[in-house]
Design a protein around this motif. Structure first.
Motif, short mmCIF file in Angstrom:
data_model
loop_
_atom_site.label_atom_id
_atom_site.label_comp_id
_atom_site.label_asym_id
_atom_site.label_seq_id
_atom_site.Cartn_x
_atom_site.Cartn_y
_atom_site.Cartn_z
N LYS A 27 0.84 -1.21 0.00
CA LYS A 27 0.00 0.00 0.00
C LYS A 27 0.87 1.26 0.00
N LYS A 28 1.90 1.24 0.84
CA LYS A 28 2.82 2.38 0.89
C LYS A 28 3.61 2.50 -0.41
N ALA A 29 3.99 1.35 -0.99
CA ALA A 29 4.79 1.36 -2.22
C ALA A 29 4.04 2.01 -3.37
N TYR A 30 2.73 1.73 -3.51
CA TYR A 30 1.92 2.36 -4.56
C TYR A 30 1.94 3.89 -4.41
N ILE A 31 1.80 4.34 -3.16
CA ILE A 31 1.77 5.79 -2.90
C ILE A 31 3.13 6.42 -3.14
N GLU A 32 4.18 5.79 -2.59
CA GLU A 32 5.52 6.36 -2.69
C GLU A 32 6.04 6.39 -4.12
N LEU A 33 5.65 5.40 -4.93
CA LEU A 33 6.10 5.36 -6.33
C LEU A 33 5.10 6.02 -7.28
N ASN A 34 4.00 6.52 -6.70
CA ASN A 34 2.96 7.19 -7.50
C ASN A 34 2.42 6.27 -8.61
N ILE A 35 2.06 5.07 -8.22
CA ILE A 35 1.50 4.08 -9.15
C ILE A 35 0.05 3.82 -8.79
N ASN A 36 -0.83 3.85 -9.79
CA ASN A 36 -2.25 3.58 -9.58
C ASN A 36 -2.47 2.06 -9.50
N ASN A 66 2.33 11.08 -17.95
CA ASN A 66 2.78 10.59 -16.63
C ASN A 66 2.49 9.11 -16.42
N ASN A 67 1.96 8.44 -17.47
CA ASN A 67 1.78 6.98 -17.39
C ASN A 67 3.08 6.24 -17.68
N ILE A 68 4.09 6.97 -18.18
CA ILE A 68 5.37 6.34 -18.54
C ILE A 68 6.52 7.11 -17.89
N ARG A 69 7.44 6.34 -17.29
CA ARG A 69 8.63 6.95 -16.71
C ARG A 69 9.87 6.21 -17.21
N ILE A 70 10.92 6.98 -17.47
CA ILE A 70 12.20 6.41 -17.94
C ILE A 70 13.28 6.86 -16.97
N MET A 71 14.04 5.89 -16.45
CA MET A 71 15.07 6.21 -15.46
C MET A 71 16.38 5.50 -15.80
N PRO A 72 17.52 6.08 -15.41
CA PRO A 72 18.81 5.41 -15.66
C PRO A 72 19.05 4.26 -14.70
N TYR A 73 18.58 4.42 -13.47
CA TYR A 73 18.77 3.40 -12.42
C TYR A 73 17.61 3.55 -11.44
N PHE A 74 17.28 2.46 -10.75
CA PHE A 74 16.12 2.50 -9.86
C PHE A 74 16.52 1.96 -8.49
N TYR A 75 16.58 2.86 -7.52
CA TYR A 75 17.04 2.47 -6.18
C TYR A 75 15.93 1.85 -5.34
N GLU A 76 14.70 1.91 -5.83
CA GLU A 76 13.56 1.37 -5.07
C GLU A 76 13.06 0.06 -5.68
N MET A 77 13.98 -0.74 -6.20
CA MET A 77 13.59 -1.96 -6.90
C MET A 77 12.72 -2.91 -6.05
N PRO A 78 13.02 -3.12 -4.77
CA PRO A 78 12.13 -3.99 -3.98
C PRO A 78 10.67 -3.53 -4.00
N LYS A 79 10.46 -2.20 -3.91
CA LYS A 79 9.09 -1.67 -3.94
C LYS A 79 8.48 -1.87 -5.33
N GLY A 80 9.26 -1.56 -6.37
CA GLY A 80 8.76 -1.70 -7.74
C GLY A 80 8.37 -3.12 -8.08
N LEU A 81 9.20 -4.07 -7.70
CA LEU A 81 8.92 -5.48 -7.98
C LEU A 81 7.66 -5.95 -7.27
N ASN A 82 7.49 -5.51 -6.05
CA ASN A 82 6.36 -5.99 -5.25
C ASN A 82 5.01 -5.52 -5.77
N ILE A 83 4.97 -4.41 -6.53
CA ILE A 83 3.68 -3.93 -7.03
C ILE A 83 3.53 -4.08 -8.55
N ALA A 84 4.53 -4.66 -9.21
CA ALA A 84 4.46 -4.85 -10.66
C ALA A 84 3.49 -5.97 -11.03
N ASP A 85 2.69 -5.74 -12.07
CA ASP A 85 1.82 -6.78 -12.62
C ASP A 85 2.58 -7.64 -13.61
#
Length: 367
Positions: A175-184, A246-265
């Protein structure tokens, strides 16, 4: 107790070694841990930052073709054996653990010759050359995949443990990860990355996918290019005048990978052993694009293991195009039942207790 751990070259060898080291330290704060690597390897940067004592030996990989480099590699190997012998003599470890990379060769071999308990851990389905050689001398061979057993000549030594993963990967508050990463949470979220260093072929294909979906607000994409590819990627975006929402983001590196993985479909990535261990521990559907230039083509072996279990859809680099990747994404996102089934299949492959199991075996060797 004194523990000597060796592993280097890539994060795939180093991160499992660090996970093992921390589990040992958590169980026994008084444990003495020495990490042995090479001066120029990534381990020389990562290990001291974790606070472990670090020493280096001289060693280099044996070239595939005989030539001047063969003589240099042979010379370095003998120097490495001397270095390893000196370190073992001074440190006097109770057990020696190798997690892969050329540095393990001299260290584990010299320890085995001195009758010190030894074990190796193989992250990939198809073993690296160093671990295949060391298999003859060590007490135990620990593997990530069941399929790896057939590639070792000493099956009685082999134990399937899974791959050690970062502890924080399993402690994410979604729940926090969705908010912190601004993902719907109500819109499919796709996370794509080509390992820690990026992957050019994946970047090329994802450029096409992003171009196709700039105005598609029924999908969310976070694409990580890798630092070395980021500027070229962004320049292509500018050159094509892509109006990215804002539906697409491009980054060189992602320091929040644990959060991103946990909410990815859906995850789109290469097939490194660490990544596969993490996505299966969480349980995520994936499109795997194994890097075609890895040693012994081990990433394809890894990917095929997931494909056989219907946890992943595999596209080889030589077959990858932006068009067929986009079609694969669309097909999976539309088929929620299949996506959920793939996630469940992925979770069934996950071994979240791998680190604890490995340290149990290490303690058993010490007696």
């Amino acid at each position: 107790m004194k523990y000597l751990i060796a592993g280097g070259g890539t994060g795939g060898h180093i991160y499992p070694a660090l996970a093992i080291a921390w589990e040992i330290k958590n169980r026994d704060p008084n444990a003495e841990i020495l990490y042995v690597g090479t001066e120029k390897g990534l381990e020389s940067e990562l290990v001291p930052r974790e606070g472990f004592t670090f020493k280096t030996i001289r060693v280099m990989g044996l070239p595939r073709k005989i030539g001047l480099n063969s003589l240099k590699a042979t010379k370095e190997l003998f120097l490495g054996l001397m270095d390893a012998n000196k370190i073992i003599k001074e440190f006097m470890p109770d057990v020696v653990v190798g997690t892969g990379g050329y540095v393990c060769g001299p260290v584990v071999y010299m320890a085995a010759k001195k009758r010190i308990p030894t074990l190796i851990h193989e992250q990939n389905v198809f073993p690296g050359i160093t671990n295949k050689i060391l298999a003859k001398y060590v007490n135990k061979i620990l593997v990530t995949f069941e399929e790896s057993k057939k590639y070792f000549k000493y099956p009685e030594k082999v134990i399937v443990t899974g791959n050690p993963i970062r502890d924080n990967i399993l402690k994410v508050d979604k729940k926090k990860a969705y908010i912190e990463l601004n993902i719907n949470p109500d819109i499919p979220f796709i996370l794509s990355f080509g390992g820690s260093g990026g992957q050019k072929k994946l970047n090329d294909a994802m450029f096409h996918v992003i171009k196709k979906n700039t105005s598609n607000y029924n999908i969310q994409i976070l694409h990580i290019t890798g630092k070395r590819f980021y500027h070229d990627f962004i320049n292509r975006v500018k050159k094509d005048n892509l109006n990215i929402g804002n539906n697409i983001r491009i980054m060189p590196y992602f320091y929040e990978m644990p959060k991103g993985l946990n909410i990815a479909d859906l995850v789109i990535t290469s097939a490194g052993a660490i990544t596969l261990a993490e996505i299966s521990a969480i349980g995520i559907a994936s499109i795997l694009i194994p890097k075609g230039y890895t040693a012994e083509n081990h990433q394809e072996y890894n990917a095929r293991a997931f494909e056989r279990e219907k946890a992943s859809h595999v596209i080889l680099e030589k077959d990858l195009t932006g068009e067929n990747l986009n079609v694969a994404i669309e097909d999976l996102i539309k088929d929620k039942k299949r996506l959920k089934e793939m996630a469940n299949r992925s979770r069934s492959l996950g071994k979240i207790d791998a680190t604890k199991k490995i340290v149990d075996i290490i303690e058993g060797l010490i007696g």
